[in-house]
Design a protein around this motif. Structure first.
Motif, PDB file in Angstrom:
ATOM      1  N   LYS A   6       0.842  -1.186   0.000  1.00 19.83           N
ATOM      2  CA  LYS A   6       0.000   0.000   0.000  1.00 19.83           C
ATOM      3  C   LYS A   6       0.880   1.239   0.000  1.00 19.83           C
ATOM      4  O   LYS A   6       1.644   1.469   0.932  1.00 19.83           O
ATOM      5  CB  LYS A   6      -0.939   0.001   1.207  1.00 19.83           C
ATOM      6  CG  LYS A   6      -1.933   1.150   1.171  1.00 19.83           C
ATOM      7  CD  LYS A   6      -2.982   1.004   2.260  1.00 19.83           C
ATOM      8  CE  LYS A   6      -3.989   2.135   2.203  1.00 19.83           C
ATOM      9  NZ  LYS A   6      -5.026   2.011   3.235  1.00 19.83           N
ATOM     10  N   ALA A  10      -0.461   7.096  -4.891  1.00 21.00           N
ATOM     11  CA  ALA A  10      -0.320   6.318  -6.112  1.00 21.00           C
ATOM     12  C   ALA A  10       0.390   7.090  -7.211  1.00 21.00           C
ATOM     13  O   ALA A  10       0.227   8.302  -7.343  1.00 21.00           O
ATOM     14  CB  ALA A  10      -1.692   5.881  -6.611  1.00 21.00           C
ATOM     15  N   ARG A  41      -1.634  -2.510  -5.613  1.00 19.76           N
ATOM     16  CA  ARG A  41      -3.046  -2.139  -5.615  1.00 19.76           C
ATOM     17  C   ARG A  41      -3.264  -1.205  -6.799  1.00 19.76           C
ATOM     18  O   ARG A  41      -2.645  -0.141  -6.882  1.00 19.76           O
ATOM     19  CB  ARG A  41      -3.446  -1.473  -4.307  1.00 19.76           C
ATOM     20  CG  ARG A  41      -3.192  -2.353  -3.080  1.00 19.76           C
ATOM     21  CD  ARG A  41      -3.879  -1.786  -1.856  1.00 19.76           C
ATOM     22  NE  ARG A  41      -5.315  -1.921  -1.996  1.00 19.76           N
ATOM     23  CZ  ARG A  41      -6.196  -1.157  -1.345  1.00 19.76           C
ATOM     24  NH1 ARG A  41      -5.775  -0.175  -0.559  1.00 19.76           N
ATOM     25  NH2 ARG A  41      -7.491  -1.349  -1.494  1.00 19.76           N
ATOM     26  N   LEU A  43      -5.813   0.761  -9.701  1.00 20.26           N
ATOM     27  CA  LEU A  43      -7.094   1.321 -10.134  1.00 20.26           C
ATOM     28  C   LEU A  43      -6.981   1.705 -11.602  1.00 20.26           C
ATOM     29  O   LEU A  43      -6.042   2.396 -11.998  1.00 20.26           O
ATOM     30  CB  LEU A  43      -7.452   2.561  -9.314  1.00 20.26           C
ATOM     31  CG  LEU A  43      -8.730   3.300  -9.745  1.00 20.26           C
ATOM     32  CD1 LEU A  43      -9.966   2.425  -9.496  1.00 20.26           C
ATOM     33  CD2 LEU A  43      -8.855   4.629  -9.005  1.00 20.26           C
ATOM     34  N   ASP A 125      -5.122   5.109  -1.556  1.00 23.78           N
ATOM     35  CA  ASP A 125      -5.586   3.730  -1.460  1.00 23.78           C
ATOM     36  C   ASP A 125      -4.943   2.804  -2.489  1.00 23.78           C
ATOM     37  O   ASP A 125      -5.194   1.592  -2.466  1.00 23.78           O
ATOM     38  CB  ASP A 125      -7.101   3.667  -1.639  1.00 23.78           C
ATOM     39  CG  ASP A 125      -7.841   4.445  -0.561  1.00 23.78           C
ATOM     40  OD1 ASP A 125      -7.351   4.497   0.584  1.00 23.78           O
ATOM     41  OD2 ASP A 125      -8.911   5.014  -0.870  1.00 23.78           O
ATOM     42  N   TYR A 126      -4.149   3.349  -3.395  1.00 26.48           N
ATOM     43  CA  TYR A 126      -3.594   2.561  -4.493  1.00 26.48           C
ATOM     44  C   TYR A 126      -2.105   2.831  -4.666  1.00 26.48           C
ATOM     45  O   TYR A 126      -1.588   3.872  -4.255  1.00 26.48           O
ATOM     46  CB  TYR A 126      -4.328   2.882  -5.801  1.00 26.48           C
ATOM     47  CG  TYR A 126      -5.772   2.456  -5.778  1.00 26.48           C
ATOM     48  CD1 TYR A 126      -6.141   1.143  -6.062  1.00 26.48           C
ATOM     49  CD2 TYR A 126      -6.772   3.360  -5.426  1.00 26.48           C
ATOM     50  CE1 TYR A 126      -7.469   0.749  -6.011  1.00 26.48           C
ATOM     51  CE2 TYR A 126      -8.102   2.977  -5.366  1.00 26.48           C
ATOM     52  CZ  TYR A 126      -8.441   1.667  -5.663  1.00 26.48           C
ATOM     53  OH  TYR A 126      -9.749   1.272  -5.601  1.00 26.48           O
ATOM     54  N   ILE A 129      -2.436   4.080 -10.541  1.00 24.62           N
ATOM     55  CA  ILE A 129      -3.700   4.414 -11.189  1.00 24.62           C
ATOM     56  C   ILE A 129      -3.404   4.609 -12.665  1.00 24.62           C
ATOM     57  O   ILE A 129      -2.569   5.433 -13.035  1.00 24.62           O
ATOM     58  CB  ILE A 129      -4.324   5.691 -10.596  1.00 24.62           C
ATOM     59  CG1 ILE A 129      -4.619   5.499  -9.100  1.00 24.62           C
ATOM     60  CG2 ILE A 129      -5.596   6.069 -11.357  1.00 24.62           C
ATOM     61  CD1 ILE A 129      -5.110   6.764  -8.400  1.00 24.62           C
TER      62      ILE A 129
END
Length: 260
Positions: A6, A10, A41, A43, A125-126, A129
């Motif tokens: 994490k 990002a 992670r 997106l 959160d990522y 992306i």
């Protein structure tokens, strides 16, 4: 699969080329899946009204309740639009309504920054992306370039695609001058590559020298496996894990991570 890491913030990568048919959506889906395999992670954001990425990852664009249009023009939080996909990535889907998003944004002040502001709410959160841009240099592509740290330019290994790179780079120069000084060109990515063709090899050899940008390697081979994957809502990394195309995208993903 290794444990997911994490990141504090990002890396945002725009995947853009105003010329269609260069495997742009395939690149976003495949790199996203490759990064997820590495424990990142991820997106993916579909900014194209054709919603090819959305369909390719198993979501029906005609049935999604909310899309990126609702985020950019309807005031919805981006986190409320995200759906999970079988490839281990999250997706902000597109829908036909995105065809009117650019017109809706034209009257907005600071319209080039709307996507950046929306992404700020989920960026922690990522790890990565990826932004799948429409095949144009309109307001949505400008939003992507303004929000991104890096840019990947997929280009089929043929001369007409090669010529389109120059026009995109002109736009990138304007963006870095006026909107986003942090944008870095990660490289051109040769796609639909036939290593038996002298022309394809010449185009790949020429593009980096002509435009002074990195060329991501290895080239992505032309294979029917890419056409088969969207039919089952997966990337080639799931449908043909050991294929040359899947292995090439894994190598490119690993190379990109070293530059971030």
């Amino acid at each position: 699969m290794p444990p997911r890491s994490k990141a504090k913030s990002a890396a945002i990568i725009a995947v853009a080329n105003q010329k269609g048919g260069v495997a742009k959506t395939t690149t976003v889906a495949s790199l996203g899946a490759a990064f997820a395999e590495m424990g990142k992670r991820v997106l993916l954001v579909d900014l194209d009204a054709q919603a090819s990425l959305t369909f390719s990852l198993g979501a029906d664009p005609d049935e999604v309740e909310l899309s990126i249009n609702d985020v950019l023009t309807g005031g919805h939080a981006l986190k409320d639009v995200i759906v999970s996909c079988d490839d281990g990535v999250d997706l902000v889907p597109s829908a036909i309504e995105v065809a009117g998003t650019e017109a809706a944004l034209l009257g907005r002040p600071a319209r080039e920054y709307v996507l950046q502001q929306a992404l700020d709410d989920v960026r922690a959160d990522y790890d990565l992306i990826l932004l799948d841009c429409s095949p144009s240099l309109g307001v949505l592509t400008l939003n992507a370039l303004t929000a991104a740290n890096g840019l990947i330019i997929p280009m089929s290994a043929e001369m007409l695609s090669h010529r389109g790179v120059g026009q995109l780079l002109d736009t990138v120069r304007d963006v870095t001058k006026f909107l986003n000084k942090k944008l870095v060109i990660l490289g051109a990515l040769p796609t639909l590559y036939d290593g038996r063709s002298n022309h394809a090899r010449e185009v790949v050899a020429d593009v980096g020298e002509r435009y002074g940008i990195p060329v991501l390697m290895p080239p992505i081979p032309k294979t029917v496996r890419f056409a088969e994957a969207p039919a089952v809502g997966r990337s080639i990394l799931r449908t043909a894990r050991s294929s040359k195309g899947a292995m090439a995208y894994r190598e490119v993903a690993a190379a990109i991570l070293k530059t971030l």
